[in-house]
Design an enzyme around this catalytic site. Structure first.
Site, PDB file in Angstrom:
ATOM      1  CD  GLU A 245      -2.858   1.219   0.033  1.00  0.00           C
ATOM      2  OE1 GLU A 245      -2.614   2.138  -0.762  1.00  0.00           O
ATOM      3  OE2 GLU A 245      -3.505   0.426  -0.264  1.00  0.00           O
ATOM      4  CG  ASP A 249      -1.120   5.022  -0.962  1.00  0.00           C
ATOM      5  OD1 ASP A 249      -1.873   4.569  -1.993  1.00  0.00           O
ATOM      6  OD2 ASP A 249      -1.228   4.611   0.239  1.00  0.00           O
ATOM      7  CB  SER A 442      -5.180   1.187  -2.709  1.00  0.00           C
ATOM      8  OG  SER A 442      -5.736   0.670  -1.403  1.00  0.00           O
TER       9      SER A 442
END
Length: 521
Positions: A245, A249, A442
């Site tokens: 994650e 990002d 995400s």
């Protein structure tokens, strides 16, 4: 104090964690830190939330922060209960309070138990504190205290990303390619903007970041890790952990807004940690143009006080000119719950968050889209979306055609916008030294956060609650200017169709058209 001297804290009811294994009562001497959220000194002007007017952090504190008298009363009552007030942030109205488990339990009427429950990434159970029932506060503070967070330390959220099992078989894109496909303005790169990223676990190594951006032939963005509530940038070395994650990002945001400064806030995965991370990011100096959040959980898995507290932080963000982009979830209309009902993810369900849904994208070598449909793969997840149980239809969605909730009732429609999320057409990134293809909503949150940084650079200002502009003139069943309307596919209980829908919102960005809509350029 007698029981008559206390009042139940509205919204604090916490259901018992039925699936948890009880370890035993909490150690009475264990030191615990909680966040106590106080009321505003005055209601936030609606015009500041809807924009375009904004205020500075100093103005927000002076006009709408915690009052000196409320802070004094709260400090006096808490210290007389044997607790220690470690810190007060008047602008965000947060008090950091510490005490033993026994003292805190007595002060707030909580019976604390140590339990083991399933972690956010599966695998070994996580041991944590748990409570059930309502909290209480001194009656003298019944109108002053809005929330008490941190007594229950269960994992509050899950990361909304999915690794592709066979990266070589995926029809994947670099984040830069997606910027071209979606028409990101080429003469904007996020210069002068700050992009905040919220992480509730994992970490990154600068060497991974440098290697990734060297492969794109662009300089690495300026990135700084910020520790919140004792959490640190702590990479595990496992791409399937929260590291996936974190790097997703950073790399998506950095490729699409390479000159924006990234502040990556690491916090514990609890309701307190989540709130403190977002609040710290929103109230930081300089004020960020955008906040990217790729973590969430079904809205009914939050206490009402935690939902309300987070939503209030998002209204602070709007007043400060900050746009908060949030992934809408990767488990279709059921949002990973096992009751057979439709659910939406929070914090995407907040009407003050820009909820980001997911698509399956196919484009030719020339960057022209040949197909874009709702992301829904039986073995690989599906975009979250639906109708909130907790929040009413916001004014900007009044004419968008939000359907009745599956099961009945009306509410805030999720998502607002969308972008590529299917792992089979996912994002080429580097995680823990391993080249991976990743999907999930995400990825859509940092994509939109990066776009907002570019648009803010062009406008020379932040947009805050950008929804009021994106939905301007919206009509049910009709495409909205600035968006590519997604009309094919579904996420379980809901199907895509012309105009806004509960799978992809208004659609995916036509960023060149959005630039004109928002800035006239």
């Amino acid at each position: 104090m007698t029981s008559a001297d206390f009042t139940p804290l509205p919204g604090s009811l916490r259901a018992e964690l039925a699936s948890a294994e009880t370890v035993g009562p909490a150690d009475p001497a264990e030191r615990i830190t909680v966040t106590v959220l106080l009321r505003r000194r005055a209601d936030l002007d609606r015009e500041l939330v809807t924009g375009p007017e904004t205020v500075s952090p100093e103005e927000l504190t002076a006009r709408y922060g915690a009052s000196d008298e409320d802070v004094r009363q709260a400090r006096e009552a808490l210290e007389s209960a044997g607790l220690t007030v470690e810190e007060v942030h008047a602008g965000s109205r947060r008090m950091t309070v510490t005490g033993s488990a026994e003292t805190l339990g007595t002060a707030f009427g909580a019976s604390l138990t140590r339990v083991r429950s399933t972690g956010p990434f599966g695998g070994d159970p996580v041991e944590h504190l748990a409570r059930s029932g309502e909290l209480r506060v001194p009656s003298s503070l019944s109108d002053v205290i809005v929330a008490v967070l941190g007594l229950d330390t269960r994992p509050q959220a899950r990361a909304q990303f999915r690794l592709h099992d066979a990266p070589a078989a995926a029809h994947a894109y670099s984040p830069e390619q997606l910027g071209t496909i979606y028409g990101f303005p080429s003469d904007m790169d996020g210069t002068g903007q700050t992009l905040a990223i919220i992480e509730l676990g994992g970490g990154f190594r600068q060497s991974d970041v440098d290697t990734f951006f060297r492969g794109l032939k662009i300089p690495s963005p300026t990135i700084r890790a910020v520790e919140v509530d004792g959490a640190k940038n702590a990479p595990t070395g496992d791409p399937s952990s929260a590291d996936g994650e974190v790097l997703l990002d950073i790399e998506v945001a950095g490729a699409l807004a390479p000159k924006a400064t990234q502040l990556v806030y690491f916090a514990p995965n609890t309701d307190r940690g989540f709130l403190d991370a977002v609040s710290t990011a929103v109230h930081a100096t300089p004020t960020p143009a955008a906040v990217s959040i790729s973590w969430g959980q079904s809205e009914d898995q939050w206490t009402a006080q935690a939902r309300a507290a987070m939503d209030q932080v998002f209204t602070d963000a709007a007043a400060l000119g900050v746009t908060v982009c949030v992934a809408s979830g990767d488990n279709g209309s059921g949002d990973g719950q096992n009751d057979g009902k439709a659910h939406v993810d929070f914090p995407a369900a907040s009407p003050h968050a820009l909820a980001c849904g997911g698509t399956r994208l196919e484009a030719g070598p020339d960057g022209k889209i040949t197909s874009e449909t709702v992301w829904n793969e039986p073995s690989g997840g599906a975009t979250g979306g639906g109708v909130s149980d907790a929040f009413p239809v916001p004014p900007f969605q009044a004419s968008a055609g939000i359907p009745a909730r599956a099961g009945g009732g009306t509410g805030r429609g999720v998502p607002d916008v969308a972008g590529n999320a299917d792992p089979a057409t996912g994002y080429q990134i580097l995680v823990d030294g391993k080249r991976s293809v990743v999907g999930g909503t995400s990825a859509v949150a940092p994509l939109w956060a990066a776009l907002i940084c570019r648009l803010a650079q062009a406008a020379n200002r932040g947009f805050g609650l950008i929804h009021t502009r994106l939905y301007q003139g919206v009509q049910a069943g009709k495409p909205q200017q600035g968006f590519r309307d997604i009309t094919s596919g579904g996420n379980g209980a809901y199907s895509a169709g012309p105009g806004w829908d509960a799978c992809t919102g208004l659609g995916t960005p036509d960023a060149t058209a959005l630039l004109h809509t928002l800035t006239g350029k």
